[in-house]
Design a protein around this motif. Sequence first.
Motif, PDB file in Angstrom:
ATOM      1  N   GLU A   1     -42.560  35.839 -39.947  1.00 41.00           N
ATOM      2  CA  GLU A   1     -43.827  36.126 -40.615  1.00 41.00           C
ATOM      3  C   GLU A   1     -43.500  36.579 -42.071  1.00 41.00           C
TER       4      GLU A   1
ATOM      5  N   ASN B   1     -50.010  34.811 -44.205  1.00 32.50           N
ATOM      6  CA  ASN B   1     -51.044  35.414 -43.762  1.00 32.50           C
ATOM      7  C   ASN B   1     -52.438  35.061 -44.966  1.00 32.50           C
TER       8      ASN B   1
ATOM      9  N   GLU C   1     -51.774  32.523 -40.601  1.00 29.51           N
ATOM     10  CA  GLU C   1     -52.315  33.270 -39.651  1.00 29.51           C
ATOM     11  C   GLU C   1     -53.636  33.844 -40.489  1.00 29.51           C
TER      12      GLU C   1
ATOM     13  N   ASP D   1     -54.925  36.086 -36.083  1.00 29.41           N
ATOM     14  CA  ASP D   1     -54.191  37.357 -36.253  1.00 29.41           C
ATOM     15  C   ASP D   1     -54.993  38.509 -35.930  1.00 29.41           C
TER      16      ASP D   1
ATOM     17  N   LYS E   1     -52.386  36.097 -31.790  1.00 29.16           N
ATOM     18  CA  LYS E   1     -51.382  37.408 -32.043  1.00 29.16           C
ATOM     19  C   LYS E   1     -52.251  38.670 -31.404  1.00 29.16           C
TER      20      LYS E   1
END
Length: 278
Positions: free
Chosen positions: A58, A116, A148, A178, A199
């Motif tokens: 990530e 993200n 995400e 997320d 997640k």
Amino acid sequence: KGRGAPRGVAWYDPDRDSSQKARLSMMSELRGGLKNGEVKFAYQPKLDLESGKITAVEALIRWISPSRGFVPPDDFIPMAERTGDIRHVTDWALRQAIMQAADWRARGLNLAVAVNLSTNDLMNQNLPAQILALLREHDLPAEFLKLEVTESAVMHDMARALDVLNMLSAMGLALSIDDYGTGYSSLSYIKKLPVGEIKIDKSFVLNLAKSDEDNILVRSTIELGHNLGLSVTAEGVEDEDSIGRLREYGCDVVQGYHIARPLPPAELEEFLKESEYG
Ligand code: C2E
Ligand code: CA
Ligand code: CA
Ligand code: CA
């Protein structure tokens, strides 16, 4: 809001004015920092429990400002979302992540990079075309970029978000939800989304070794996720005991300080070389 002010008319508030100025100057420094190398990514490994290997990382933004020092993302990302500067952050992030993944791949290291996104990004109908152009420019197959998004970003305007997410998914990008568990929604709406992974938020994972309640929540979330055909990642794994429990519950992927902190690219490569997970 001032005493005696006509409805809808705010009194001049010097505090608000100066904090507004402070915010604007921080955002203009951030825009500069995105151009001049003050902003970098650190990459945190995601460990696949079944294979025991790290196949993805990530990307987490790191801003070291010459005047402010290290500025945590939670101190500028929400602000950038409010001012609209997040557009510049996302432009930078996508290019940076795609360049890095392409560079690793060219050197024989096949690592997918997860970026993200924020609410504004999901409202941007041009995002898919922008990503496609970057992937082509750097000759990177779509499977090496993951995205995400949080539940709240999707719920902000589900119809518009779905449009963008469906386009991204059709391009072959893997999408994750997320911070799962922190919103108001349930797994039922996730069925409508083209996502392959949830997640579980770190707030549920951090205390696995201590809290019976968190064990029940995490375990049932993993089961529900699997029943919907989703892969489940747990973030915030800080000790061996938690990995053992997550493995027992059938969790697919784990991420956290116990495996590795977010690392600069060279340190990540070193870690992968030396670790049994590499
Ligand atoms: P997030 O996406 O939920 O990222 C996970 C956060 O948990 C990261 O914080 C990570 O460093 C931290 N973390 C990882 N493992 C552990 C652990 O074992 N224990 C604990 N206590 N924490 C752990 P970070 O890097 O400070 O990022 C905070 C948030 O800022 C991210 O939360 C994400 O929402 C946002 N963010 C970071 N980079 C970007 C970016 O490039 N674009 C956007 N839009 N948002 C970003
Ligand atoms: Ca994330
Ligand atoms: Ca998260
Ligand atoms: Ca978060």
